[in-house]
Design a protein around this motif. Sequence first.
Motif, mmCIF file in Angstrom:
data_model
loop_
_atom_site.group_PDB
_atom_site.id
_atom_site.type_symbol
_atom_site.label_atom_id
_atom_site.label_comp_id
_atom_site.label_asym_id
_atom_site.label_seq_id
_atom_site.Cartn_x
_atom_site.Cartn_y
_atom_site.Cartn_z
ATOM 1 N N GLN A 68 0.851 -1.209 0.000
ATOM 2 C CA GLN A 68 0.000 0.000 0.000
ATOM 3 C C GLN A 68 0.875 1.243 0.000
ATOM 4 O OE1 GLN A 68 -0.094 -2.500 2.095
ATOM 5 N NE2 GLN A 68 -2.135 -3.118 2.680
ATOM 6 N N THR A 69 2.106 1.097 0.457
ATOM 7 C CA THR A 69 2.939 2.309 0.603
ATOM 8 C C THR A 69 3.522 2.744 -0.745
ATOM 9 O OG1 THR A 69 4.885 0.945 0.901
ATOM 10 C CG2 THR A 69 3.632 1.505 2.891
ATOM 11 N N GLY A 70 3.538 1.838 -1.733
ATOM 12 C CA GLY A 70 4.115 2.220 -3.033
ATOM 13 C C GLY A 70 5.629 2.164 -3.008
ATOM 14 N N LEU A 71 6.174 1.916 -1.802
ATOM 15 C CA LEU A 71 7.648 1.814 -1.740
ATOM 16 C C LEU A 71 8.057 0.419 -2.159
ATOM 17 C CD1 LEU A 71 8.240 3.677 1.666
ATOM 18 C CD2 LEU A 71 8.770 4.500 -0.632
ATOM 19 N N THR A 72 9.294 0.280 -2.670
ATOM 20 C CA THR A 72 9.774 -1.055 -3.039
ATOM 21 C C THR A 72 10.870 -1.485 -2.048
ATOM 22 O OG1 THR A 72 11.638 -0.215 -4.305
ATOM 23 C CG2 THR A 72 9.509 -0.393 -5.468
ATOM 24 N N PHE B 250 16.414 -2.719 1.414
ATOM 25 C CA PHE B 250 16.336 -4.149 1.710
ATOM 26 C C PHE B 250 17.425 -4.883 0.945
ATOM 27 C CE2 PHE B 250 14.484 -7.959 3.132
ATOM 28 C CZ PHE B 250 14.439 -8.866 2.086
ATOM 29 N N VAL B 251 18.340 -5.478 1.667
ATOM 30 C CA VAL B 251 19.353 -6.291 0.989
ATOM 31 C C VAL B 251 19.223 -7.701 1.509
ATOM 32 C CG1 VAL B 251 21.008 -4.449 0.585
ATOM 33 C CG2 VAL B 251 21.006 -5.640 2.781
ATOM 34 N N ASN B 252 19.726 -8.633 0.734
ATOM 35 C CA ASN B 252 19.568 -10.021 1.134
ATOM 36 C C ASN B 252 20.651 -10.387 2.149
ATOM 37 O OD1 ASN B 252 19.431 -12.688 1.429
ATOM 38 N ND2 ASN B 252 19.827 -13.249 -0.713
ATOM 39 N N THR B 253 20.278 -10.282 3.425
ATOM 40 C CA THR B 253 21.309 -10.570 4.454
ATOM 41 C C THR B 253 21.588 -12.063 4.512
ATOM 42 O OG1 THR B 253 19.542 -10.815 6.047
ATOM 43 C CG2 THR B 253 20.618 -8.658 5.916
ATOM 44 N N ALA B 254 20.764 -12.879 3.812
ATOM 45 C CA ALA B 254 20.972 -14.322 3.934
ATOM 46 C C ALA B 254 22.214 -14.726 3.153
ATOM 47 C CB ALA B 254 19.772 -15.086 3.399
ATOM 48 N N SER B 255 22.745 -13.859 2.247
ATOM 49 C CA SER B 255 23.909 -14.296 1.480
ATOM 50 C C SER B 255 25.119 -14.275 2.411
ATOM 51 C CB SER B 255 24.147 -13.340 0.313
ATOM 52 O OG SER B 255 24.455 -12.068 0.851
ATOM 53 N N THR B 256 26.112 -15.118 2.091
ATOM 54 C CA THR B 256 27.258 -15.183 2.987
ATOM 55 C C THR B 256 28.502 -15.514 2.175
ATOM 56 O OG1 THR B 256 28.170 -16.303 4.912
ATOM 57 C CG2 THR B 256 26.876 -17.645 3.433
ATOM 58 N N LYS B 257 29.665 -15.408 2.827
ATOM 59 C CA LYS B 257 30.917 -15.702 2.148
ATOM 60 C C LYS B 257 31.325 -17.139 2.435
ATOM 61 C CE LYS B 257 33.419 -12.651 4.230
ATOM 62 N NZ LYS B 257 34.556 -11.795 4.617
ATOM 63 N N SER B 258 32.091 -17.758 1.555
ATOM 64 C CA SER B 258 32.674 -19.071 1.845
ATOM 65 C C SER B 258 33.829 -19.324 0.901
ATOM 66 C CB SER B 258 31.621 -20.186 1.670
ATOM 67 O OG SER B 258 32.243 -21.457 1.793
ATOM 68 N N TYR C 78 8.481 -6.049 5.738
ATOM 69 C CA TYR C 78 7.113 -6.179 6.272
ATOM 70 C C TYR C 78 6.107 -5.682 5.233
ATOM 71 C CZ TYR C 78 2.952 -5.525 9.133
ATOM 72 O OH TYR C 78 1.666 -5.586 9.611
ATOM 73 N N THR C 79 5.143 -6.503 4.903
ATOM 74 C CA THR C 79 4.144 -6.101 3.884
ATOM 75 C C THR C 79 2.729 -6.224 4.458
ATOM 76 O OG1 THR C 79 4.030 -8.391 3.130
ATOM 77 C CG2 THR C 79 5.614 -6.948 1.991
ATOM 78 N N GLY C 80 2.640 -6.266 5.802
ATOM 79 C CA GLY C 80 1.319 -6.473 6.413
ATOM 80 C C GLY C 80 0.585 -5.159 6.665
ATOM 81 N N ALA C 81 -0.414 -5.212 7.529
ATOM 82 C CA ALA C 81 -1.273 -4.045 7.808
ATOM 83 C C ALA C 81 -0.450 -2.959 8.493
ATOM 84 C CB ALA C 81 -2.416 -4.481 8.725
ATOM 85 N N PRO C 82 -0.699 -1.683 8.209
ATOM 86 C CA PRO C 82 -0.063 -0.577 8.945
ATOM 87 C C PRO C 82 -0.593 -0.544 10.380
ATOM 88 C CG PRO C 82 -1.761 0.252 7.439
ATOM 89 C CD PRO C 82 -1.669 -1.230 7.207
#
Length: 390
Positions: free
Chosen positions: A1-5, A11-19, A379-383
């Motif tokens: 609803q906010t129109g923001l992306t 938002f970055v993918n913190t799940a990525s990691t180094k190895s 978060y994409t739920g209710a305000p």
Amino acid sequence: QTGLTALDYGFVNTASTKSAITYIDGDQGILRYRGYAIEDIAANSSFLEVAWLLIYGELPSASELAAFDERVRRHTLLHEDLKRFFDSLPHQAHPMSVLSSAVSALSTYYGDSLNPHDPEQVEISTIRLLAKLPVIAAYAHKKSVGQAFLYPDNSLSFVDNFLRLNFGTMAEPYEVNPVMSQALERLLILHEDHEQNASTSTVRLVGSTEANLFASISAGINALSGPLHGGANESVLTMLGRIRDSGESVERFVERVKNKEDGIKLMGFGHRVYKSYDPRAKLVKESADAVLADLGISDPLLDIARELEQIALDDDYFKERRLYPNVDFYTGVIYKAMGFPTRMFTVLFAIGRLPGWIAHWREMNDDPQTKIGRPQQLYTGAPARDWPQR
Ligand code: SDX
């Protein structure tokens, strides 16, 4: 609803990691363990030598490998109480469920090796897992066919011991078929690691809470069991068998896949990373011909698999989506030729993948920089809103 992306939220993918363990180039179809090409490894190495390479980062010397092999052999026995654990399970239990349960249970027997920050405890739990997982797997197989469990024979190699535990009986001596032994060794090597796939990420995430190695590996086994991941090799055989038994033409089946009828997929095809031919699938396909010929087996399922591959590789639906055979597409035909029941196929994947899981768990514990952080969410739920007057 906010129109923001997502990007607006930073938002970055913190799940990525180094190895530093495995490198994959999905576009070029390149796979390297610690810098060595999978083709060279598969042609020149052994399962335990590759396990050492993945875990310690360099190829072992001859004496290091001999000592490692000897240590693994000397830890193949299961605690007698753990053998009774199998009595509590129904014979129809899926071997992957048996495997994850028994591996989790190992932590109740080895309370002396659960500390992830004690190098000696990490070492002995590494050896215990490498030695005992194949035995647990073989006992799950014996349980499902109602045959007595054999004790490991430490005069045999890692792979030969596993084959005997699965196909030997108390009634007569078991002669290992060298063709099967060599083919299985190669298949296990091809599965030893694959970067941050779902099950390896699971092992790292569970381990990042300082849970012990047995608990982390048990979680990885459960993640691997899904049909979109390790369970695919079992689903491929089921798919090929259905095509054979239905009498439906392969072309017609492919059309149904393209139309997404009942959500069916061409199992063993596609990959989150490889958008080209999975280099492991090429090596497995080469083995399939050799193994079936050497075992004197001609299996119509292999012919169906080849026809499926040929049709799919020429079809725009698959080409546009860059869908190619992955490691699971041909492995099942070989495992079936060796005599393994279909439900054991993903168990074989887990035995192969264990060294990679252990290597990633140890790397993550040794270098917090490689820890998967707590994944962020968008978060994409209710305000925010007031509680209703009722
Ligand atoms: C493994 O990560 C690893 O490294 C895993 C692994 C390892 O060693 O650990 O390599 C082992 O898990 C190999 C993958 C085994 N799984 C399967 O073979 C199951 C069948 N494959 C698919 O479920 C699928 O290909 C995935 C999940 C493996 C990958 O999916 P993608 O490439 O991320 O693509 P997607 O799911 O977003 O689909 C993109 C499009 C869709 O069509 P459209 O919506 O664009 O019309 O491709 C289609 C999908 O429907 N598609 C398939 C397909 N895979 C994707 N269509 C038919 N058959 C397939 N197999």
